[in-house]
Design an enzyme around this catalytic site. Structure first.
Site, mmCIF file in Angstrom:
data_model
loop_
_atom_site.group_PDB
_atom_site.id
_atom_site.type_symbol
_atom_site.label_atom_id
_atom_site.label_comp_id
_atom_site.label_asym_id
_atom_site.label_seq_id
_atom_site.Cartn_x
_atom_site.Cartn_y
_atom_site.Cartn_z
ATOM 1 N N ASN A 12 -10.757 -12.733 0.426
ATOM 2 C CA ASN A 12 -9.529 -13.145 1.107
ATOM 3 C C ASN A 12 -9.509 -12.440 2.460
ATOM 4 O O ASN A 12 -9.278 -11.237 2.525
ATOM 5 C CB ASN A 12 -8.319 -12.745 0.253
ATOM 6 C CG ASN A 12 -7.011 -12.973 0.985
ATOM 7 O OD1 ASN A 12 -6.968 -13.621 2.035
ATOM 8 N ND2 ASN A 12 -5.936 -12.436 0.434
ATOM 9 N N LYS A 14 -7.387 -12.718 4.714
ATOM 10 C CA LYS A 14 -6.027 -12.520 5.232
ATOM 11 C C LYS A 14 -6.001 -13.005 6.678
ATOM 12 O O LYS A 14 -6.698 -13.951 7.003
ATOM 13 C CB LYS A 14 -5.597 -11.055 5.068
ATOM 14 C CG LYS A 14 -5.859 -10.563 3.645
ATOM 15 C CD LYS A 14 -5.281 -9.240 3.322
ATOM 16 C CE LYS A 14 -5.571 -8.906 1.858
ATOM 17 N NZ LYS A 14 -4.929 -7.702 1.407
ATOM 18 N N HIS A 92 0.091 -14.751 -3.352
ATOM 19 C CA HIS A 92 -0.424 -13.437 -2.975
ATOM 20 C C HIS A 92 0.764 -12.511 -2.680
ATOM 21 O O HIS A 92 1.776 -12.954 -2.147
ATOM 22 C CB HIS A 92 -1.340 -13.557 -1.751
ATOM 23 C CG HIS A 92 -2.076 -12.291 -1.475
ATOM 24 N ND1 HIS A 92 -1.481 -11.228 -0.844
ATOM 25 C CD2 HIS A 92 -3.338 -11.907 -1.781
ATOM 26 C CE1 HIS A 92 -2.359 -10.227 -0.771
ATOM 27 N NE2 HIS A 92 -3.490 -10.618 -1.334
ATOM 28 N N GLU A 94 1.333 -10.484 -0.452
ATOM 29 C CA GLU A 94 1.775 -10.447 0.957
ATOM 30 C C GLU A 94 2.632 -11.655 1.290
ATOM 31 O O GLU A 94 3.538 -11.565 2.110
ATOM 32 C CB GLU A 94 0.550 -10.350 1.876
ATOM 33 C CG GLU A 94 -0.062 -8.949 1.794
ATOM 34 C CD GLU A 94 -1.557 -8.888 1.983
ATOM 35 O OE1 GLU A 94 -2.144 -9.841 2.532
ATOM 36 O OE2 GLU A 94 -2.154 -7.879 1.566
ATOM 37 N N GLU A 164 -3.499 -8.196 -8.887
ATOM 38 C CA GLU A 164 -3.605 -7.359 -7.699
ATOM 39 C C GLU A 164 -2.421 -6.399 -7.648
ATOM 40 O O GLU A 164 -1.340 -6.763 -7.157
ATOM 41 C CB GLU A 164 -3.596 -8.218 -6.430
ATOM 42 C CG GLU A 164 -4.786 -9.147 -6.314
ATOM 43 C CD GLU A 164 -5.071 -9.490 -4.859
ATOM 44 O OE1 GLU A 164 -6.170 -9.152 -4.392
ATOM 45 O OE2 GLU A 164 -4.205 -10.069 -4.191
ATOM 46 N N GLY A 170 -5.336 -2.597 0.036
ATOM 47 C CA GLY A 170 -5.518 -2.046 1.379
ATOM 48 C C GLY A 170 -5.211 -0.563 1.478
ATOM 49 O O GLY A 170 -5.098 -0.018 2.570
ATOM 50 N N SER A 209 -8.535 -2.851 -3.151
ATOM 51 C CA SER A 209 -9.489 -1.829 -2.696
ATOM 52 C C SER A 209 -10.828 -1.875 -3.440
ATOM 53 O O SER A 209 -11.412 -0.830 -3.721
ATOM 54 C CB SER A 209 -8.860 -0.430 -2.770
ATOM 55 O OG SER A 209 -7.728 -0.350 -1.923
HETATM 56 P P1 13P Z 1 -8.071 -5.097 -0.278
HETATM 57 O O1 13P Z 1 -9.386 -5.406 -0.936
HETATM 58 O O2 13P Z 1 -8.183 -4.965 1.223
HETATM 59 O O3 13P Z 1 -7.367 -3.950 -0.931
HETATM 60 O O4 13P Z 1 -7.140 -6.390 -0.496
HETATM 61 C C1 13P Z 1 -6.998 -6.947 -1.751
HETATM 62 C C2 13P Z 1 -6.306 -8.239 -1.611
HETATM 63 O O5 13P Z 1 -5.122 -8.298 -1.341
HETATM 64 C C3 13P Z 1 -7.107 -9.456 -1.777
HETATM 65 O O6 13P Z 1 -6.307 -10.574 -1.880
#
Ligand code: 13P
Length: 248
Positions: A12, A14, A92, A94, A164, A170, A209
């Site tokens: 992803n 983002k 997601h 976010e 997640e 992150g 992560s």
């Molecule tokens: P990270 O791997 O950067 O922690 O992000 C995970 C994520 O939100 C994937 O959708």
């Protein structure tokens, strides 16, 4: 990973990346030998077109709950399909936080994706305060319930779930393999109460992560069927190494 569920590793991006990164990633993956695993890339919408879907599957990061019409700024399931997507991320964390996507809205997006022939990757997971309160199983159950209530358990045969934990996204603070396994087993068990066969075939990805150094341990858990990778998917070689870790 065990059993006969085929691993899936999804990147992803983002709101990151570029056309150059899309080209670099495809070049890296073209040269790799990745059998018995599905690889999925979810770049931002402008970079979807032109992706070679023989190198990896392609997915959107979001879709509209509507199929067409006066919804400025939205992208429909059909539009995603027309540029080669076969998957779409839904719910997601976010989007749930930045765009106030409720469990019900997420469920309606899952429904539209299914109706239009896209595989939804339904993202669930708790924030740190919910983890600390110990009520994360109830929280995740409610996220699943909204989708179950709208589409029913049988449709989970066409859904991928991604766990997640928001506190691990992150942050560099990965869930331990045991923490991930505990929640993955909970999700599978929760759905198995409704349909054990559907639950046993469901792919449940871990995200938060994941890096090449910790991927193997996470993926070796019995209910972890692959990963949803954020930051590390922006480095093609690192992402490839994570995919190789899922190969077993
Ligand atoms: P990270 O791997 O950067 O922690 O992000 C995970 C994520 O939100 C994937 O959708």
């Amino acid at each position: 990973m065990q059993n006969n569920r085929r691993p899936l590793v999804a990147g992803n991006w983002k709101m990151n990346g570029s056309l150059e990164l899309a080209a670099e990633l495809q070049q890296t993956f073209q040269q790799a030998s990745l059998q018995n695993i599905d690889v999925l890339v979810c770049p931002p919408f402008p970079y979807l077109q032109g992706f070679d879907v023989s190198v990896s599957a392609l997915g959107g990061q979001n879709l509209s709950q509507y199929n067409s019409g006066a919804h400025t700024g939205e992208v429909s399931a059909q539009m995603l399909k027309s540029v080669g997507c076969s998957y779409v991320l839904v719910g997601h964390s976010e989007r749930r936080s930045d765009n106030a996507e409720s469990n019900e809205l997420v469920a309606s997006k899952v429904k539209v994706a299914l109706e239009q022939g896209l595989t939804p990757v339904l993202c669930v997971g708790e924030a740190e305060d919910i983890r600390d309160s110990g009520e994360f199983f109830d929280f995740i159950a409610a996220q699943l319930d909204a989708v179950l209530n709208l589409v029913g358990i049988a449709e989970f045969a066409h859904i991928v779930v991604a766990y997640e934990p928001v506190w691990a996204i992150g942050t560099g603070k990965t869930a331990s393999p045991e923490q991930a396994q505990e929640v993955h087993a909970f999700i599978r068990g929760y759905l198995a109460n409704l349909d054990s066969e559907v639950a046993s075939k469901l792919r449940i990805l871990y995200g938060g992560s994941v890096k090449a150094v910790n991927a193997k341990e996470l993926f070796s858990q019995p209910d972890v069927d692959g990963g949803l990778i954020g930051g590390a998917s922006l480095d093609p070689q690192e992402f490839l190494n994570i995919c190789l870790a899922a190969k077993g």
